[in-house]
Design a protein around this motif. Structure first.
Motif, PDB file in Angstrom:
ATOM      1  N   LYS A   3       0.945  -1.111   0.149  1.00  0.00           N
ATOM      2  CA  LYS A   3      -0.058  -0.138   0.040  1.00  0.00           C
ATOM      3  C   LYS A   3       0.743   1.286  -0.087  1.00  0.00           C
ATOM      4  O   LYS A   3       1.982   1.289   0.714  1.00  0.00           O
ATOM      5  CB  LYS A   3      -0.742   0.067   1.228  1.00  0.00           C
ATOM      6  CG  LYS A   3      -1.847   1.317   1.326  1.00  0.00           C
ATOM      7  CD  LYS A   3      -2.645   1.194   2.430  1.00  0.00           C
ATOM      8  CE  LYS A   3      -3.294   2.559   2.669  1.00  0.00           C
ATOM      9  NZ  LYS A   3      -4.085   2.589   3.833  1.00  0.00           N
ATOM     10  N   LYS A   4       0.726   2.339  -0.893  1.00  0.00           N
ATOM     11  CA  LYS A   4       1.166   3.543  -0.905  1.00  0.00           C
ATOM     12  C   LYS A   4       0.624   4.439   0.249  1.00  0.00           C
ATOM     13  O   LYS A   4      -0.541   4.515   0.408  1.00  0.00           O
ATOM     14  CB  LYS A   4       1.285   4.078  -2.051  1.00  0.00           C
ATOM     15  CG  LYS A   4       2.212   3.636  -3.093  1.00  0.00           C
ATOM     16  CD  LYS A   4       3.299   3.649  -2.891  1.00  0.00           C
ATOM     17  CE  LYS A   4       4.433   2.927  -3.716  1.00  0.00           C
ATOM     18  NZ  LYS A   4       5.638   2.810  -3.526  1.00  0.00           N
ATOM     19  N   TYR A   5       1.244   5.175   1.019  1.00  0.00           N
ATOM     20  CA  TYR A   5       0.736   6.105   2.182  1.00  0.00           C
ATOM     21  C   TYR A   5       1.095   7.528   1.434  1.00  0.00           C
ATOM     22  O   TYR A   5       2.259   7.922   1.314  1.00  0.00           O
ATOM     23  CB  TYR A   5       1.786   5.801   3.201  1.00  0.00           C
ATOM     24  CG  TYR A   5       1.224   4.235   3.933  1.00  0.00           C
ATOM     25  CD1 TYR A   5       0.298   4.186   4.546  1.00  0.00           C
ATOM     26  CD2 TYR A   5       2.229   3.552   3.518  1.00  0.00           C
ATOM     27  CE1 TYR A   5       0.087   2.933   5.248  1.00  0.00           C
ATOM     28  CE2 TYR A   5       2.004   2.107   4.092  1.00  0.00           C
ATOM     29  CZ  TYR A   5       0.773   1.698   4.895  1.00  0.00           C
ATOM     30  OH  TYR A   5       0.681   0.478   5.275  1.00  0.00           O
ATOM     31  N   ILE A  69       5.214   2.523   6.600  1.00  0.00           N
ATOM     32  CA  ILE A  69       4.809   3.677   6.197  1.00  0.00           C
ATOM     33  C   ILE A  69       5.932   4.452   5.399  1.00  0.00           C
ATOM     34  O   ILE A  69       5.813   4.835   4.344  1.00  0.00           O
ATOM     35  CB  ILE A  69       4.021   4.697   7.333  1.00  0.00           C
ATOM     36  CG1 ILE A  69       2.784   3.796   7.750  1.00  0.00           C
ATOM     37  CG2 ILE A  69       3.975   6.032   6.710  1.00  0.00           C
ATOM     38  CD1 ILE A  69       2.356   4.584   9.085  1.00  0.00           C
ATOM     39  N   ALA A  73       6.171   5.501   1.182  1.00  0.00           N
ATOM     40  CA  ALA A  73       5.574   6.883   1.245  1.00  0.00           C
ATOM     41  C   ALA A  73       5.609   7.489   0.036  1.00  0.00           C
ATOM     42  O   ALA A  73       6.531   7.297  -0.725  1.00  0.00           O
ATOM     43  CB  ALA A  73       6.252   7.804   2.546  1.00  0.00           C
ATOM     44  N   GLY A 106      -3.095  12.997   3.628  1.00  0.00           N
ATOM     45  CA  GLY A 106      -3.232  11.695   3.542  1.00  0.00           C
ATOM     46  C   GLY A 106      -3.953  10.904   4.918  1.00  0.00           C
ATOM     47  O   GLY A 106      -3.885  11.769   5.906  1.00  0.00           O
ATOM     48  N   SER A 107      -4.360   9.685   4.977  1.00  0.00           N
ATOM     49  CA  SER A 107      -4.710   9.224   6.169  1.00  0.00           C
ATOM     50  C   SER A 107      -4.093   8.950   7.336  1.00  0.00           C
ATOM     51  O   SER A 107      -4.754   9.174   8.448  1.00  0.00           O
ATOM     52  CB  SER A 107      -5.684   7.726   5.628  1.00  0.00           C
ATOM     53  OG  SER A 107      -4.558   6.889   5.221  1.00  0.00           O
ATOM     54  N   ASN A 108      -2.649   8.947   7.287  1.00  0.00           N
ATOM     55  CA  ASN A 108      -1.964   8.634   8.303  1.00  0.00           C
ATOM     56  C   ASN A 108      -1.839  10.070   9.092  1.00  0.00           C
ATOM     57  O   ASN A 108      -1.529   9.844  10.453  1.00  0.00           O
ATOM     58  CB  ASN A 108      -0.616   8.121   8.056  1.00  0.00           C
ATOM     59  CG  ASN A 108      -0.767   6.681   7.497  1.00  0.00           C
ATOM     60  OD1 ASN A 108      -1.430   5.931   8.171  1.00  0.00           O
ATOM     61  ND2 ASN A 108      -0.205   6.441   6.376  1.00  0.00           N
ATOM     62  N   SER A 118      -8.810  13.515   6.073  1.00  0.00           N
ATOM     63  CA  SER A 118      -8.175  12.478   5.186  1.00  0.00           C
ATOM     64  C   SER A 118      -8.631  12.671   3.787  1.00  0.00           C
ATOM     65  O   SER A 118     -10.090  12.984   3.794  1.00  0.00           O
ATOM     66  CB  SER A 118      -8.375  11.237   5.698  1.00  0.00           C
ATOM     67  OG  SER A 118      -8.116  10.225   4.654  1.00  0.00           O
TER      68      SER A 118
END
Length: 182
Positions: A3-5, A69, A73, A106-108, A118
């Motif tokens: 998954k890309k963050y 992450i 990233a 982003g969600s993080n 987000s």
């Protein structure tokens, strides 16, 4: 495929700082606590030992999460000349007669209490690609809510900080740069 963050350079720096503290300080502290607790004898009834092991598990899990992450990233870059809402935009909206300001992240990095929402949230998704003056409805658990975009901003100081951090972190991590300006 990993998954890309999506993350800002400031958010990436915060994660790198947290990782450094976890690896250099917290990990050593919990290992010492485990060792001290183990020295007290019977581990089956040793609450200090059990608590320290649980904390160690949490720390190792967080280290693994942060490393993933950072490894995956995608740095969010901003543009000062765009006219549409993108990740990294600060958007002022009118909702129920009140103005609210949101930074799209982003969600993080999302933290609604700080006004950071987000790009994957209901409101965040709805804002992306819109322009100042656009009105739109968002279906939330509370029902349909009308939003109007009052303004879209990009803070030049944030851009300077992002560029500075990006130039100084490229040798530490090699995340793919992503420009979301349309």
């Amino acid at each position: 495929m990993s998954k890309k963050y999506l993350i800002t350079t400031v958010g990436l720096q915060k994660l790198q700082d947290e990782l450094k503290v976890l690896v250099t300080d917290k990990r050593k502290e919990v290992i010492e606590r485990i060792s001290d607790a183990a020295a007290h004898g019977d581990l089956s009834e040793n609450a200090d030992y059990a608590q320290a092991r649980e904390e160690q598990s949490f720390i190792e899990g967080r280290i693994s999460e942060i490393e993933d992450i950072i490894k995956n990233a995608e740095i969010i870059t901003q543009s000062t000349h765009g006219t549409t809402v993108t990740i990294g935009s600060t958007v002022t909206v009118k909702v129920s007669g009140q103005e609210r300001k949101y930074l799209i992240v982003g969600s993080n990095e999302a933290n609604p209490k700080e006004g950071k929402i987000s790009n994957e949230s209901l409101v965040g998704k709805s804002l992306l690609g819109k322009k100042a003056g656009n009105k739109f409805m968002v279906t939330t658990p509370a029902g349909e809510i009308e939003y109007e975009i009052v303004s879209i901003e990009w803070t030049p100081l944030d851009l300077l900080l992002n560029n500075f951090l990006m130039q100084n972190m490229i040798f530490l991590t090699k995340p793919q740069l992503t420009n979301f300006d349309v």
